[in-house]
Design a protein around this motif. Structure first.
Motif, PDB file in Angstrom:
ATOM      1  N   ALA A 377      34.206 -15.363  28.077  1.00 32.17           N
ATOM      2  CA  ALA A 377      32.982 -15.408  27.339  1.00 32.17           C
ATOM      3  C   ALA A 377      31.751 -15.253  27.987  1.00 32.17           C
ATOM      4  O   ALA A 377      31.454 -15.895  29.167  1.00 32.17           O
ATOM      5  N   LEU A 378      30.745 -14.574  27.411  1.00 38.45           N
ATOM      6  CA  LEU A 378      29.244 -14.564  28.159  1.00 38.45           C
ATOM      7  C   LEU A 378      28.903 -15.924  28.051  1.00 38.45           C
ATOM      8  O   LEU A 378      28.861 -16.318  26.958  1.00 38.45           O
ATOM      9  N   ALA A 379      28.455 -16.476  29.228  1.00 36.24           N
ATOM     10  CA  ALA A 379      28.262 -17.897  29.006  1.00 36.24           C
ATOM     11  C   ALA A 379      26.633 -18.027  29.508  1.00 36.24           C
ATOM     12  O   ALA A 379      26.196 -19.218  29.409  1.00 36.24           O
ATOM     13  N   SER A 380      25.851 -17.112  29.742  1.00 37.35           N
ATOM     14  CA  SER A 380      24.419 -17.294  30.097  1.00 37.35           C
ATOM     15  C   SER A 380      23.120 -16.882  28.992  1.00 37.35           C
ATOM     16  O   SER A 380      22.178 -17.319  29.503  1.00 37.35           O
ATOM     17  N   ARG A 381      23.680 -16.355  28.126  1.00 39.12           N
ATOM     18  CA  ARG A 381      22.572 -15.925  27.013  1.00 39.12           C
ATOM     19  C   ARG A 381      23.408 -15.431  25.861  1.00 39.12           C
ATOM     20  O   ARG A 381      24.696 -15.433  25.781  1.00 39.12           O
ATOM     21  N   ALA A 382      22.736 -15.267  24.814  1.00 39.32           N
ATOM     22  CA  ALA A 382      23.068 -14.847  23.440  1.00 39.32           C
ATOM     23  C   ALA A 382      23.177 -13.454  23.381  1.00 39.32           C
ATOM     24  O   ALA A 382      22.293 -12.825  24.122  1.00 39.32           O
ATOM     25  N   SER A 383      23.950 -12.507  22.599  1.00 40.67           N
ATOM     26  CA  SER A 383      23.788 -11.455  22.568  1.00 40.67           C
ATOM     27  C   SER A 383      24.345 -10.830  21.152  1.00 40.67           C
ATOM     28  O   SER A 383      25.236 -11.502  20.589  1.00 40.67           O
ATOM     29  N   ARG A 384      23.347  -9.851  20.663  1.00 41.17           N
ATOM     30  CA  ARG A 384      23.862  -9.393  19.192  1.00 41.17           C
ATOM     31  C   ARG A 384      24.277  -7.998  19.332  1.00 41.17           C
ATOM     32  O   ARG A 384      24.530  -7.331  18.379  1.00 41.17           O
ATOM     33  N   ALA A 385      24.731  -7.660  20.721  1.00 41.03           N
ATOM     34  CA  ALA A 385      25.256  -6.162  20.759  1.00 41.03           C
ATOM     35  C   ALA A 385      26.590  -6.132  20.175  1.00 41.03           C
ATOM     36  O   ALA A 385      27.341  -7.212  20.341  1.00 41.03           O
ATOM     37  N   GLU A 386      27.143  -4.974  19.658  1.00 42.75           N
ATOM     38  CA  GLU A 386      28.411  -4.755  19.029  1.00 42.75           C
ATOM     39  C   GLU A 386      29.454  -4.907  20.398  1.00 42.75           C
ATOM     40  O   GLU A 386      29.107  -4.716  21.537  1.00 42.75           O
ATOM     41  N   PRO A 387      30.446  -5.937  20.048  1.00 45.90           N
ATOM     42  CA  PRO A 387      31.418  -5.889  21.048  1.00 45.90           C
ATOM     43  C   PRO A 387      32.121  -4.540  21.704  1.00 45.90           C
ATOM     44  O   PRO A 387      32.279  -3.872  20.644  1.00 45.90           O
ATOM     45  N   VAL A 388      32.399  -4.768  22.711  1.00 43.45           N
ATOM     46  CA  VAL A 388      33.258  -3.443  23.206  1.00 43.45           C
ATOM     47  C   VAL A 388      34.719  -4.070  23.792  1.00 43.45           C
ATOM     48  O   VAL A 388      34.438  -5.273  24.122  1.00 43.45           O
ATOM     49  N   THR A 389      35.497  -3.333  23.999  1.00 39.06           N
ATOM     50  CA  THR A 389      36.965  -3.648  24.479  1.00 39.06           C
ATOM     51  C   THR A 389      36.729  -3.742  26.105  1.00 39.06           C
ATOM     52  O   THR A 389      36.345  -2.675  26.536  1.00 39.06           O
ATOM     53  N   ALA A 390      37.024  -4.808  26.651  1.00 38.52           N
ATOM     54  CA  ALA A 390      36.671  -4.834  28.130  1.00 38.52           C
ATOM     55  C   ALA A 390      37.943  -5.604  28.825  1.00 38.52           C
ATOM     56  O   ALA A 390      38.718  -6.199  28.316  1.00 38.52           O
ATOM     57  N   ARG A 391      37.731  -5.100  30.073  1.00 37.63           N
ATOM     58  CA  ARG A 391      38.873  -5.696  31.074  1.00 37.63           C
ATOM     59  C   ARG A 391      38.019  -6.118  32.322  1.00 37.63           C
ATOM     60  O   ARG A 391      37.042  -5.562  32.946  1.00 37.63           O
ATOM     61  N   VAL A 392      38.200  -7.536  32.479  1.00 41.95           N
ATOM     62  CA  VAL A 392      37.471  -8.450  33.374  1.00 41.95           C
ATOM     63  C   VAL A 392      38.259  -8.163  34.737  1.00 41.95           C
ATOM     64  O   VAL A 392      39.393  -8.684  34.508  1.00 41.95           O
ATOM     65  N   VAL A 393      37.668  -7.683  35.728  1.00 42.23           N
ATOM     66  CA  VAL A 393      38.475  -7.427  37.154  1.00 42.23           C
ATOM     67  C   VAL A 393      37.574  -8.114  38.047  1.00 42.23           C
ATOM     68  O   VAL A 393      36.581  -8.294  38.147  1.00 42.23           O
ATOM     69  N   GLY A 394      38.331  -8.354  39.242  1.00 42.98           N
ATOM     70  CA  GLY A 394      37.644  -8.863  40.434  1.00 42.98           C
ATOM     71  C   GLY A 394      37.181  -7.731  41.429  1.00 42.98           C
ATOM     72  O   GLY A 394      37.196  -6.381  41.166  1.00 42.98           O
ATOM     73  N   LYS A 395      36.764  -8.306  42.903  1.00 42.15           N
ATOM     74  CA  LYS A 395      36.211  -7.510  43.819  1.00 42.15           C
ATOM     75  C   LYS A 395      37.345  -6.811  44.710  1.00 42.15           C
ATOM     76  O   LYS A 395      36.898  -6.420  45.725  1.00 42.15           O
ATOM     77  N   HIS A 396      38.426  -7.388  44.567  1.00 42.28           N
ATOM     78  CA  HIS A 396      39.392  -7.182  45.506  1.00 42.28           C
ATOM     79  C   HIS A 396      40.176  -5.686  45.594  1.00 42.28           C
ATOM     80  O   HIS A 396      39.889  -5.043  44.537  1.00 42.28           O
ATOM     81  N   CYS A 397      40.177  -5.148  46.762  1.00 44.35           N
ATOM     82  CA  CYS A 397      40.890  -3.653  46.886  1.00 44.35           C
ATOM     83  C   CYS A 397      42.233  -3.673  46.303  1.00 44.35           C
ATOM     84  O   CYS A 397      43.286  -3.518  47.392  1.00 44.35           O
ATOM     85  N   GLU A 398      42.585  -3.818  45.116  1.00 46.06           N
ATOM     86  CA  GLU A 398      43.866  -3.904  44.500  1.00 46.06           C
ATOM     87  C   GLU A 398      43.828  -3.524  43.254  1.00 46.06           C
ATOM     88  O   GLU A 398      42.963  -4.106  42.554  1.00 46.06           O
ATOM     89  N   SER A 399      44.551  -2.553  42.553  1.00 46.02           N
ATOM     90  CA  SER A 399      44.183  -2.127  41.303  1.00 46.02           C
ATOM     91  C   SER A 399      44.954  -3.314  40.347  1.00 46.02           C
ATOM     92  O   SER A 399      44.383  -3.376  39.092  1.00 46.02           O
ATOM     93  N   GLY A 400      45.677  -4.093  40.874  1.00 46.74           N
ATOM     94  CA  GLY A 400      46.207  -5.210  39.942  1.00 46.74           C
ATOM     95  C   GLY A 400      45.341  -6.427  39.902  1.00 46.74           C
ATOM     96  O   GLY A 400      45.494  -7.420  39.263  1.00 46.74           O
ATOM     97  N   ASP A 401      44.104  -6.343  40.477  1.00 48.50           N
ATOM     98  CA  ASP A 401      43.125  -7.567  40.603  1.00 48.50           C
ATOM     99  C   ASP A 401      42.529  -7.564  39.255  1.00 48.50           C
ATOM    100  O   ASP A 401      41.234  -7.311  38.900  1.00 48.50           O
ATOM    101  N   ILE A 402      43.168  -8.226  38.171  1.00 47.13           N
ATOM    102  CA  ILE A 402      42.561  -8.209  36.782  1.00 47.13           C
ATOM    103  C   ILE A 402      42.467  -9.764  36.610  1.00 47.13           C
ATOM    104  O   ILE A 402      43.470 -10.722  36.920  1.00 47.13           O
ATOM    105  N   VAL A 403      41.432 -10.099  35.925  1.00 44.56           N
ATOM    106  CA  VAL A 403      41.039 -11.485  35.698  1.00 44.56           C
ATOM    107  C   VAL A 403      41.486 -11.779  34.179  1.00 44.56           C
ATOM    108  O   VAL A 403      42.231 -12.746  33.694  1.00 44.56           O
TER     109      VAL A 403
END
Length: 469
Positions: A377-403
């Motif tokens: 979840a977005l934790a630092s503010r409110a938003s009224r923007a329409e939602p988008v389909t997202a994938r949260v990923v990390g900073k590692h050199c690995e395509s499977g680096d998915i949070v």
């Protein structure tokens, strides 16, 4: 990622994280709230203040929530297995593998739980927290002689033996120390349960325990009884992890209680304790169905033990259980800062927004290892923007680096925003690594409007200090 994941319709998979509702069955700890400005707080502390003072990524643990969950298990099992209920009492061991620090060991012990450890390191943490040895157990399928000696020297209440050769090793160490070792036999009952094969630990073709079906468990009991250096204090069963359906526990309990009755009939020894393991599931995304409350777990197991012992004609044993994830998992969240945000076109004509954060598989390996599902979840503010389909990923050199594999996030999520991933109290920090030489995050306890550091953040200097060149 596999083709199956790439081809799936993201609009069907992405869900917005449930809002905090203050209930123990939810994905957030009970003190998480969203303020009028849209920012999350934990135990009265704004996550923006946490990030400003301690940086991100950071593991944030709700102390009161964790204590309450530990206390709920202690109270529920004390009540359900009381002699007044025709049973012989129960002990609850916190499974330290989920997450263990000196403070957490102290908290759960203060709330009435004992500690189950699986390595010499976990044993050392429990002892540093001044948990009495008699309230500590030591597991492990390949304990070293040094670990066994440390456990016996500090008077642990139980060593759970996992193989026939280990019985001889424990006996030899006990003889050398001049003590009698209290041992339990880990039995594989043929029952397995859980969300993924690699965490379903009771089937036969795996490294843990001694098979009931093959006779190995009974052979272990006979070997223990033949050693004067060993005291058989119990039988142990663990059927898996992230279990939401309690039916498997009944089958396993009947099997292990049947073995206990067989041993008594053949040897005259009625084993005093049976451990029915843990693995009780929690909510990660809010779509799993409600997890079982401690009272429901205790009542179900008490009913099984009462009925099975009546059928077998044996007095009930003292019962022990080992919750870990269900105590600490929902009490924690991981706080990240967003960096790169990148929309990617998919083959089916849709799109997915890749939201990169400043952590990743080094602080939560479970999505990569088990394909475990989380939400964010977005934790630092409110938003009224329409939602988008997202994938949260990390900073590692690995395509499977998915949070988080699939989640709906506001379409204006941007560099500098904070994301919170709930239900990471279990196995996040305990399985963390330094992949790509990334320092591990701190563990922060939040309680009644204050934050304190339980485990400090690692630094690059910490990592370089281990490199002798």
């Amino acid at each position: 990622m596999s083709g199956a994941h790439a081809a799936a319709a993201p609009q069907e998979l992405a869900r917005t994280a449930p809002e905090p509702d203050g209930t123990p069955a939810g994905v957030w700890s009970t003190s998480v709230r969203r303020g009028e400005d849209g920012a999350l707080s934990v135990a009265g502390v704004d996550v923006r203040a946490i990030a400003a003072e301690h940086g991100t990524p950071a593991y944030v643990v709700d102390e009161a929530d964790l204590r309450a969950r530990a206390r709920a298990f202690a109270v529920a099992f004390d009540a359900a297995f009381a002699p007044a209920e025709g049973l012989a009492g129960a002990d609850v061991y916190y499974a330290g593998k989920a997450f263990l620090s000196v403070a957490v060991a102290r908290w759960v012990h203060e709330e009435g739980l004992r500690i189950d450890t699986s390595t010499g390191g976990e044993l050392a943490v429990a002892l540093r927290a001044q948990v009495p040895g008699a309230h500590i157990g030591l597991h492990g399928n390949n304990k070293s002689a040094g670990e066994i000696a440390a456990a016996l020297t500090h008077g642990v209440g139980r060593l759970v033996v996992d193989s026939l050769p280990e019985i001889e090793k424990v006996a030899a160490v006990a003889a050398e120390l001049g003590v009698r070792a209290p041992v339990m036999v880990r039995v594989t009952t043929g029952v397995h349960a859980g969300g993924h094969e690699f965490i379903a630990t009771a089937h036969e073709d795996q490294k843990f325990g001694l098979s009931l079906a093959s006779g190995a468990a009974r052979a272990a009991v006979d070997a223990i009884l033949a050693h004067e250096e060993l005291e058989l204090v119990g039988l142990h069963s663990h059927i898996g992890s992230q279990i939401l359906d309690l039916a498997g526990f009944e089958v396993a309990a009947r099997a292990i209680l049947g073995l206990r009755a067989e041993i008594a009939a053949d040897t005259g020894v009625l084993v005093g304790e049976v451990d029915l393991g843990g693995g009780y599931g929690i909510a990660y995304t809010g779509t799993e169905g409600a997890p079982n409350a401690p009272g429901a777990v205790a009542a179900a197991l008490a009913d099984v033990v009462r009925r099975a012992c009546a059928d077998l004609g044996t007095a009930p044993p003292r019962i022990s259980v080992e919750p870990g994830r269900s105590v600490v998992g929902p009490s924690g969240l991981t706080l990240y800062t967003v960096g790169t945000v990148k929309p990617v076109a998919l083959d089916d004509g849709g799109s997915r927004t890749y939201v990169s954060v400043d952590g990743g598989m080094s602080d939560n390996i479970r999505p990569a290892l088990y394909q475990a599902d989380y939400t964010a979840a977005l934790a630092s503010r409110a938003s009224r923007a329409e939602p988008v389909t997202a994938r949260v990923v990390g900073k590692h050199c690995e395509s499977g680096d998915i949070v988080v594999r699939h989640v709906a996030l506001p379409g204006d999520v941007a560099d500098g925003d904070l994301l919170a991933v709930p239900a990471t109290g279990a196995y996040g920090r305990s399985m963390a690594s330094n992949y790509n030489m990334v320092p591990r995050p701190p563990v922060l306890a939040v309680d009644d409007g204050t934050v304190r550091v339980l485990v400090r953040r690692e630094t690059v200097d910490d990592l370089l200090a281990l490199d002798l060149g």
